[in-house]
Design a protein around this motif. Structure first.
Motif: not given
Lengths: 283, 325
Positions: B54-55, B58, B230-231, B302-308
């Motif tokens: 995870g980033p 996270a 993530a998130g 991760v991108y999807e989680e972070e960008s919502g």
């Protein structure tokens, strides 16, 4: 084997290993011998002066006082700074990650600190005997007094050192504790009797262990007649017992609570954060 | 906030399992008014190697510290080796190993002294099945420090020090081992040796291992199962292979025809290529099919989680993931 017994035994071993490590480390040895040498030099030049109102050597009066000061320092400040530093570098977290490791750590620390404190006393006392006169070193009761004052002094100061070390988060703040202690040394009649000080200053000095440790050591090593130039004109053994005992009780009650709180809060990310901060300090 | 509708995350209660070393349900952590973990749920069986990816930020370290018993959680049910880590006693502590990122602690100690000393604390917790602690010299050889046993810790190189950290983590023969970014600062040879060591621990000693890493390649090599955090929630949970196959819908097909380049994404790459070749046969040149790698899966999730954005590849992946069952 009972885990607690095993941890205490491992703690004793830890103390022994740390003693071996420190006595084979040039930097540490320098730290032990340099202040001793400086103090001995000071006493050497003070040996000709006399304690006001007597014909007794001021150097010989300073020696036991300095022994008491060394105990207070070794017990309180050295332990406090070790706790702060070893919390920063992760030693304590390692102890926490080990079953009963905190107990082992503390046992090891107590052995290390008290042995170092007693050794420091010894390396100060022995050379001083060669040039200072009038000390009661051939008297059995003198050694008995020296022993109980030293042991009680360590019991009074080590737990308080642990409390201080547990409360200070940042090594930089160690100075905040060091400075008042320096002032306290001046107040506590280590290098010069405080009979001339105003009463309230004498009162402040008598709250803290340094004064009593100095007095206790003087009572052990100086001839009885020298009691006349102390406050109240006596060695005040009962009061010494009382004040040092009170500090010991206070420390022993507070230390487990504060140490437990400190241990509970330790984690990898806290150590990492401190490391980060320390790196910035250096860089 | 409910995180339970995430498919692929098992939220139904199941009977207690002896082999379940980690059982985390709806773990939540809040610092002040900030939620760091919003309902993390996963389990680990004996001998399983889990990688937590995870980033930064996270919640990996927070999760691992809660499981280690070094941090109190805000809510959720957590069982580590059958106990609540918030109330784990020393006996419980003796069954786990924590590999810490050392810095300069115990610098004056000799390597062998330190390991033997820390091992002593585990001796009372020896059982018929698990002899504690590990014999120190064997352990030193295992981590490749046999030749440095007499050295002072501060004389070790960075990589050697990390290996000593690992040795300290396993000196008590743990049933569960936590490794927080274990190979940071390792050179490739040290990294490979370390990977072999992890395999050996998991296979021979049935040690359950939870590791965090930023190195996807390492996760793929070591882990039986990968959790992507993530998130503050687990957005994926599966074997490395499963994870990359689940975004296989996005396989990329490139070819040239009549000097022109074409790129196409297709869920069924094989079918698409079959049709493509049937239609143009010889005209298709330089055909290339690139399957999604673990890295692609990771980046997509991760991108999807972070960008919502909760659509796209991740949803596809979940759908496919649940239909796999």
């Amino acid at each position: 084997m009972n885990p607690t017994v095993a941890a205490v035994r491992a703690g004793v071993q830890r103390g022994v290993i740390e003693l071996r490590n420190t006595f084979t480390n040039a930097q540490d040895l320098w730290n032990y011998f340099f202040p001793t040498a400086a103090l001995l030099t000071a006493m050497f030049f003070m040996r000709g002066s006399t304690v006001p109102g007597t014909s007794f050597s001021l150097g010989a009066r300073t020696l036991p006082s300095a022994l008491g000061m060394g105990l207070a320092f070794g017990g309180m400040l050295v332990l406090a700074s070790q706790l702060v530093i070893e919390r920063e570098d992760g030693t304590l977290l390692r102890a926490k990650a080990t079953p009963n490791g905190m107990l082992g750590y503390l046992v090891g620390k107590i052995i290390l600190m008290s042995t170092v404190a007693l050794m420091s006393m010894f390396i100060q006392l022995v050379p001083a005997l060669f040039f200072l006169d009038g000390l009661r070193v051939t008297n059995a009761s003198a050694w008995f007094t020296l022993l109980w004052v030293a042991v009680l002094g360590l019991v009074a100061t080590l737990p308080m050192g642990a409390v201080l070390g547990a409360l200070i988060e940042n090594p930089r703040n160690l100075g905040l504790v060091m400075l008042p202690n320096m002032g306290l040394i001046a107040l506590s009649g280590i290098f010069y009797p405080i009979n001339g000080y105003p009463g309230w200053l004498q009162g402040v000095a008598q709250v803290f262990p340094i004064y009593w440790l100095g007095l206790g050591m003087r009572s052990a090593l100086l001839p009885d007649g020298m009691a006349a130039v102390e406050l109240d004109g006596s060695w005040r053994h009962l009061e010494t017992l009382g004040v040092l005992g009170a500090w010991a009780v206070l420390g022993l009650v507070l230390a487990p609570v504060v140490l437990r709180r400190m241990a509970r809060r330790e984690s990898g990310s806290r150590v990492a954060a401190r490391r980060e901060r320390a790196m910035q300090r250096v860089g | 906030m409910t995180a339970v509708e995430l498919p692929g995350v098992d939220t139904t209660p199941h009977p207690p399992d002896d082999h379940l070393v980690l059982d985390v349900r709806d773990l939540r952590m809040r610092y002040g008014s900030v939620d760091v973990l919003h309902g993390v749920t996963f389990t680990a069986r004996r001998g399983e190697v889990l990688a937590l990816l995870g980033p930064n930020g996270a919640g990996k370290t927070t999760t691992i510290e809660i499981l280690e018993g070094f941090r109190m959680r805000s809510a959720g049910e957590v069982s580590v080796l059958g106990s609540d880590p918030g109330r784990g006693d020393e006996r419980w502590r003796a069954r786990m190993g924590v590999v810490l990122q050392s810095w300069r602690d115990h610098g004056k100690w000799r390597v062998r002294d330190l390991l033997a000393h820390l091992g002593d604390f585990y001796a009372p917790y020896s059982t018929a099945r698990i002899r504690r602690p590990c014999p120190v010299d064997e352990l030193l050889d295992t981590v490749g420090l046999g030749a440095h046993a007499g050295k002072r810790v501060h004389q070790l190189s960075g990589g050697q020090r990390r290996r000593l950290d690992v040795a300290v983590g396993i000196v008590g023969r743990p049933e569960l081992l936590f490794l927080d970014e274990p190979t940071v600062g390792f050179d490739p040879a040290a990294r490979r040796e370390f990977h072999e060591l992890v395999h050996r621990l998991a296979d021979l000693d049935e040690t359950t291992i939870l590791l965090t890493t930023h190195d996807l390649d390492e996760a793929e090599k070591l882990a039986d199962r990968i959790l992507i955090l993530a998130g503050g929630r687990i957005v994926a949970n599966g074997s490395p292979d499963e994870l990359s196959r689940r975004v296989a819908g996005d396989a990329e097909i490139r070819w040239t025809r009549d000097g022109k380049r074409f790129v196409h994404s297709a869920a069924d790459a094989t079918g698409f290529v079959r049709d493509l070749l049937r239609q143009y046969s010889d005209a298709v040149q330089e055909l290339e099919i690139r399957r999604a790698s673990l890295e692609d899966a990771y980046m997509a999730l991760v991108y999807e989680e972070e960008s919502g954005v909760r659509a796209g590849a991740a949803t596809r992946m979940w759908r496919q993931g649940s239909s796999d069952r």
